[in-house]
Design a protein around this motif. Structure first.
Motif, PDB file in Angstrom:
ATOM      1  N   TYR A 113       0.930  -1.673  -0.214  1.00  0.00           N
ATOM      2  CA  TYR A 113      -0.076   0.057   0.149  1.00  0.00           C
ATOM      3  C   TYR A 113       0.457   1.408  -0.127  1.00  0.00           C
ATOM      4  O   TYR A 113       0.937   1.842  -0.782  1.00  0.00           O
ATOM      5  CB  TYR A 113      -1.212   0.020   1.303  1.00  0.00           C
ATOM      6  CG  TYR A 113      -1.956   1.007   1.369  1.00  0.00           C
ATOM      7  CD1 TYR A 113      -2.668   1.646   0.422  1.00  0.00           C
ATOM      8  CD2 TYR A 113      -1.065   2.380   2.386  1.00  0.00           C
ATOM      9  CE1 TYR A 113      -3.236   2.029   0.259  1.00  0.00           C
ATOM     10  CE2 TYR A 113      -2.064   3.393   2.120  1.00  0.00           C
ATOM     11  CZ  TYR A 113      -2.740   3.305   1.578  1.00  0.00           C
ATOM     12  OH  TYR A 113      -4.164   4.988   1.497  1.00  0.00           O
ATOM     13  N   LEU A 114       1.390   1.428   0.949  1.00  0.00           N
ATOM     14  CA  LEU A 114       2.459   2.339   1.225  1.00  0.00           C
ATOM     15  C   LEU A 114       3.688   2.965  -0.251  1.00  0.00           C
ATOM     16  O   LEU A 114       3.719   3.584  -0.420  1.00  0.00           O
ATOM     17  CB  LEU A 114       3.641   2.356   2.404  1.00  0.00           C
ATOM     18  CG  LEU A 114       3.031   2.630   3.710  1.00  0.00           C
ATOM     19  CD1 LEU A 114       3.710   2.017   4.451  1.00  0.00           C
ATOM     20  CD2 LEU A 114       2.395   4.035   3.897  1.00  0.00           C
ATOM     21  N   VAL A 115       4.261   1.475  -0.765  1.00  0.00           N
ATOM     22  CA  VAL A 115       4.952   2.102  -2.327  1.00  0.00           C
ATOM     23  C   VAL A 115       3.858   1.727  -3.242  1.00  0.00           C
ATOM     24  O   VAL A 115       4.275   2.998  -4.165  1.00  0.00           O
ATOM     25  CB  VAL A 115       5.833   0.801  -2.148  1.00  0.00           C
ATOM     26  CG1 VAL A 115       6.510   0.554  -3.395  1.00  0.00           C
ATOM     27  CG2 VAL A 115       6.749   0.595  -1.284  1.00  0.00           C
ATOM     28  N   GLY A 116       3.073   1.298  -3.458  1.00  0.00           N
ATOM     29  CA  GLY A 116       2.323   1.646  -4.075  1.00  0.00           C
ATOM     30  C   GLY A 116       1.041   2.920  -4.055  1.00  0.00           C
ATOM     31  O   GLY A 116       1.481   4.029  -5.309  1.00  0.00           O
ATOM     32  N   ALA A 117       0.377   2.811  -3.189  1.00  0.00           N
ATOM     33  CA  ALA A 117      -0.198   4.050  -3.572  1.00  0.00           C
ATOM     34  C   ALA A 117       0.764   5.188  -3.352  1.00  0.00           C
ATOM     35  O   ALA A 117       0.324   6.860  -4.010  1.00  0.00           O
ATOM     36  CB  ALA A 117      -1.472   4.553  -2.050  1.00  0.00           C
ATOM     37  N   GLY A 118       1.696   5.593  -1.951  1.00  0.00           N
ATOM     38  CA  GLY A 118       2.757   6.699  -1.521  1.00  0.00           C
ATOM     39  C   GLY A 118       3.247   6.750  -2.964  1.00  0.00           C
ATOM     40  O   GLY A 118       3.979   7.837  -3.502  1.00  0.00           O
ATOM     41  N   GLY A 119       3.599   5.290  -4.123  1.00  0.00           N
ATOM     42  CA  GLY A 119       4.765   6.069  -4.976  1.00  0.00           C
ATOM     43  C   GLY A 119       4.070   6.797  -6.454  1.00  0.00           C
ATOM     44  O   GLY A 119       4.696   7.320  -6.998  1.00  0.00           O
ATOM     45  N   VAL A 120       2.665   6.263  -6.520  1.00  0.00           N
ATOM     46  CA  VAL A 120       1.863   6.609  -7.691  1.00  0.00           C
ATOM     47  C   VAL A 120       1.494   7.896  -7.287  1.00  0.00           C
ATOM     48  O   VAL A 120       1.552   8.818  -8.308  1.00  0.00           O
ATOM     49  CB  VAL A 120       1.111   5.646  -7.491  1.00  0.00           C
ATOM     50  CG1 VAL A 120      -0.010   6.668  -8.534  1.00  0.00           C
ATOM     51  CG2 VAL A 120       0.828   4.849  -8.629  1.00  0.00           C
ATOM     52  N   PHE A 121       1.562   8.543  -5.688  1.00  0.00           N
ATOM     53  CA  PHE A 121       1.528   9.647  -5.095  1.00  0.00           C
ATOM     54  C   PHE A 121       1.998  10.940  -5.948  1.00  0.00           C
ATOM     55  O   PHE A 121       2.274  11.767  -6.442  1.00  0.00           O
ATOM     56  CB  PHE A 121       0.902  10.135  -3.805  1.00  0.00           C
ATOM     57  CG  PHE A 121       0.308  10.931  -3.499  1.00  0.00           C
ATOM     58  CD1 PHE A 121      -0.027  11.823  -3.286  1.00  0.00           C
ATOM     59  CD2 PHE A 121       1.452  11.730  -2.818  1.00  0.00           C
ATOM     60  CE1 PHE A 121      -0.865  13.055  -3.605  1.00  0.00           C
ATOM     61  CE2 PHE A 121       1.406  13.026  -1.995  1.00  0.00           C
ATOM     62  CZ  PHE A 121       0.355  13.746  -2.283  1.00  0.00           C
ATOM     63  N   LEU A 122       3.909  10.082  -5.518  1.00  0.00           N
ATOM     64  CA  LEU A 122       4.989  10.822  -5.394  1.00  0.00           C
ATOM     65  C   LEU A 122       5.676  11.481  -6.995  1.00  0.00           C
ATOM     66  O   LEU A 122       5.507  12.175  -7.604  1.00  0.00           O
ATOM     67  CB  LEU A 122       5.860   9.950  -5.240  1.00  0.00           C
ATOM     68  CG  LEU A 122       5.733  10.292  -3.218  1.00  0.00           C
ATOM     69  CD1 LEU A 122       7.031   8.977  -2.682  1.00  0.00           C
ATOM     70  CD2 LEU A 122       6.612  11.321  -2.396  1.00  0.00           C
ATOM     71  N   ILE A 123       4.761  10.555  -7.856  1.00  0.00           N
ATOM     72  CA  ILE A 123       5.395  10.379  -9.206  1.00  0.00           C
ATOM     73  C   ILE A 123       4.395  11.501  -9.887  1.00  0.00           C
ATOM     74  O   ILE A 123       4.950  12.244 -10.411  1.00  0.00           O
ATOM     75  CB  ILE A 123       5.532   9.071  -9.534  1.00  0.00           C
ATOM     76  CG1 ILE A 123       6.584   7.904  -8.735  1.00  0.00           C
ATOM     77  CG2 ILE A 123       5.692   9.363 -11.473  1.00  0.00           C
ATOM     78  CD1 ILE A 123       7.217   6.906  -9.311  1.00  0.00           C
ATOM     79  N   VAL A 124       3.073  11.437  -9.852  1.00  0.00           N
ATOM     80  CA  VAL A 124       1.807  11.701 -10.307  1.00  0.00           C
ATOM     81  C   VAL A 124       1.337  12.600  -9.698  1.00  0.00           C
ATOM     82  O   VAL A 124       1.534  14.147 -10.545  1.00  0.00           O
ATOM     83  CB  VAL A 124       0.718  10.366 -10.720  1.00  0.00           C
ATOM     84  CG1 VAL A 124      -0.275  10.604 -11.228  1.00  0.00           C
ATOM     85  CG2 VAL A 124       1.237   9.511 -11.543  1.00  0.00           C
ATOM     86  N   ASN A 125       1.087  13.078  -8.767  1.00  0.00           N
ATOM     87  CA  ASN A 125       0.984  14.257  -7.899  1.00  0.00           C
ATOM     88  C   ASN A 125       1.009  14.883  -7.536  1.00  0.00           C
ATOM     89  O   ASN A 125       0.852  16.350  -7.610  1.00  0.00           O
ATOM     90  CB  ASN A 125       0.124  13.589  -6.749  1.00  0.00           C
ATOM     91  CG  ASN A 125      -1.378  12.669  -7.347  1.00  0.00           C
ATOM     92  OD1 ASN A 125      -1.542  11.022  -7.785  1.00  0.00           O
ATOM     93  ND2 ASN A 125      -2.305  13.313  -7.294  1.00  0.00           N
ATOM     94  N   LEU A 126       3.074  15.072  -7.737  1.00  0.00           N
ATOM     95  CA  LEU A 126       4.069  15.806  -6.875  1.00  0.00           C
ATOM     96  C   LEU A 126       4.948  15.371  -8.379  1.00  0.00           C
ATOM     97  O   LEU A 126       5.166  16.823  -9.056  1.00  0.00           O
ATOM     98  CB  LEU A 126       4.824  15.380  -5.417  1.00  0.00           C
ATOM     99  CG  LEU A 126       4.078  14.888  -4.682  1.00  0.00           C
ATOM    100  CD1 LEU A 126       4.123  15.093  -3.512  1.00  0.00           C
ATOM    101  CD2 LEU A 126       3.132  16.748  -4.260  1.00  0.00           C
ATOM    102  N   ALA A 127       5.698  14.647  -8.175  1.00  0.00           N
ATOM    103  CA  ALA A 127       7.148  14.946  -9.513  1.00  0.00           C
ATOM    104  C   ALA A 127       6.527  15.777 -11.403  1.00  0.00           C
ATOM    105  O   ALA A 127       7.078  16.592 -11.211  1.00  0.00           O
ATOM    106  CB  ALA A 127       7.852  14.316  -9.891  1.00  0.00           C
ATOM    107  N   LEU A 128       5.219  14.960 -10.683  1.00  0.00           N
ATOM    108  CA  LEU A 128       4.984  15.091 -12.273  1.00  0.00           C
ATOM    109  C   LEU A 128       3.607  15.669 -12.892  1.00  0.00           C
ATOM    110  O   LEU A 128       3.655  16.308 -14.109  1.00  0.00           O
ATOM    111  CB  LEU A 128       4.818  13.347 -13.399  1.00  0.00           C
ATOM    112  CG  LEU A 128       5.822  12.815 -13.476  1.00  0.00           C
ATOM    113  CD1 LEU A 128       5.417  11.515 -14.366  1.00  0.00           C
ATOM    114  CD2 LEU A 128       7.645  13.716 -14.051  1.00  0.00           C
ATOM    115  N   ALA A 129       3.154  16.407 -12.013  1.00  0.00           N
ATOM    116  CA  ALA A 129       1.923  17.315 -11.623  1.00  0.00           C
ATOM    117  C   ALA A 129       2.300  18.689 -12.207  1.00  0.00           C
ATOM    118  O   ALA A 129       0.831  18.880 -13.429  1.00  0.00           O
ATOM    119  CB  ALA A 129       2.376  17.669 -10.296  1.00  0.00           C
TER     120      ALA A 129
END
Length: 259
Positions: free
Chosen positions: A25-41
């Motif tokens: 959960y932490l890597v999946g949801a957190g990873g998508v959030f970090l990459i999509v919602n933050l880094a690539l926003a």
């Protein structure tokens, strides 16, 4: 002494499954959030489905509720592990026992059958008396985030969790097939709640892979809860008439935009 060994084995099995489920959960949801919602926003801003950003209070609630879901998944995962040890659940460890073709086949079956399970159980949970008790919490995230993916009422968490032990009773599976299934489930779930359309469009502005649910597809479900009940594939919504009539129009708005 024997009881002590049994308790220790149960504790070790539970803690091992808990670690794996929590990390997923932490890597999946957190990873998508970090990459999509933050880094690539910034690069994906034209593909953002909603103009507003979910508040931090919503994200905190989603993470806290998701920890309970992780515990529910851990309980069923522990039952699967113990069932396999007892020979009740047919998990095999040698690929050669069934062959590579069956490994691919069983993986596909786990995913396709789960999509059917999800569609019909999800549709059931939208029945008003059940919705209020078992599914309302998930829809409090009107504007979802990747962390919404496990933000379930207890009843919904149990409904989602029991699928895997039930299907494994009738579909023998290798740990690799199970790993692919649960990883796919987590990533598709997190991406579907990300709020950015990541799926490509064809030259007509429709989903390039029309048989798959896109981010817009599930985002419309959070905006109009009676529609788009599928998880991975769009065919159940099409066959049952529950696909949102404006789905392709809404998809075209964000998927055809160029950053």
């Amino acid at each position: 002494m024997e009881n002590h060994c049994i308790i220790r084995h149960l504790a070790e099995t539970f803690s091992g499954v808990l670690t794996i489920d929590l990390l997923r959960y932490l890597v999946g949801a957190g990873g998508v959030f970090l990459i999509v919602n933050l880094a690539l926003a910034a690069r994906l801003y034209t593909r953002k489905i909603r103009p507003d950003t979910p508040p931090l209070s919503q994200i905190r609630r989603e993470i806290l509720v998701s920890l309970r879901t992780v515990l529910v998944f851990t309980l069923t995962g522990t039952l699967i592990a113990l069932g396999a040890e007892a020979g009740i659940i047919p998990i095999y460890t040698e690929i050669g026992s069934y062959g590579w073709t069956y490994l691919v086949f069983s993986t596909v079956v786990l995913i396709v059958a789960h999509d059917a399970w999800f569609y019909w159980s999800h549709r059931m949970l939208h029945y008003p008396p059940l919705f209020r008790r078992f599914h309302r919490l998930h829809h409090r995230s009107y504007n979802p985030t990747p962390f919404t993916s496990y933000s379930f009422d207890l009843g919904e968490a149990v409904t989602n969790a029991i699928y895997l032990p039930l299907i494994l009773l009738v579909v023998p599976a290798h740990p690799v097939a199970i790993l692919i299934f649960v990883t796919h489930m987590m990533l598709r779930n997190a991406i579907g709640h990300s709020g950015y359309e990541l799926f490509p469009a064809n030259r007509h502005g429709k989903p390039l892979f029309g048989w798959m649910t896109t981010v817009t597809h599930h985002d419309l479900h959070h905006a109009h809860s009676g529609y788009n009940l599928g998880l991975y594939f769009s065919w159940w919504d099409r066959v049952m008439g529950t696909e949102h009539p404006d789905y392709h129009t809404e998809f075209r708005k964000v998927a055809h935009a160029t950053p």
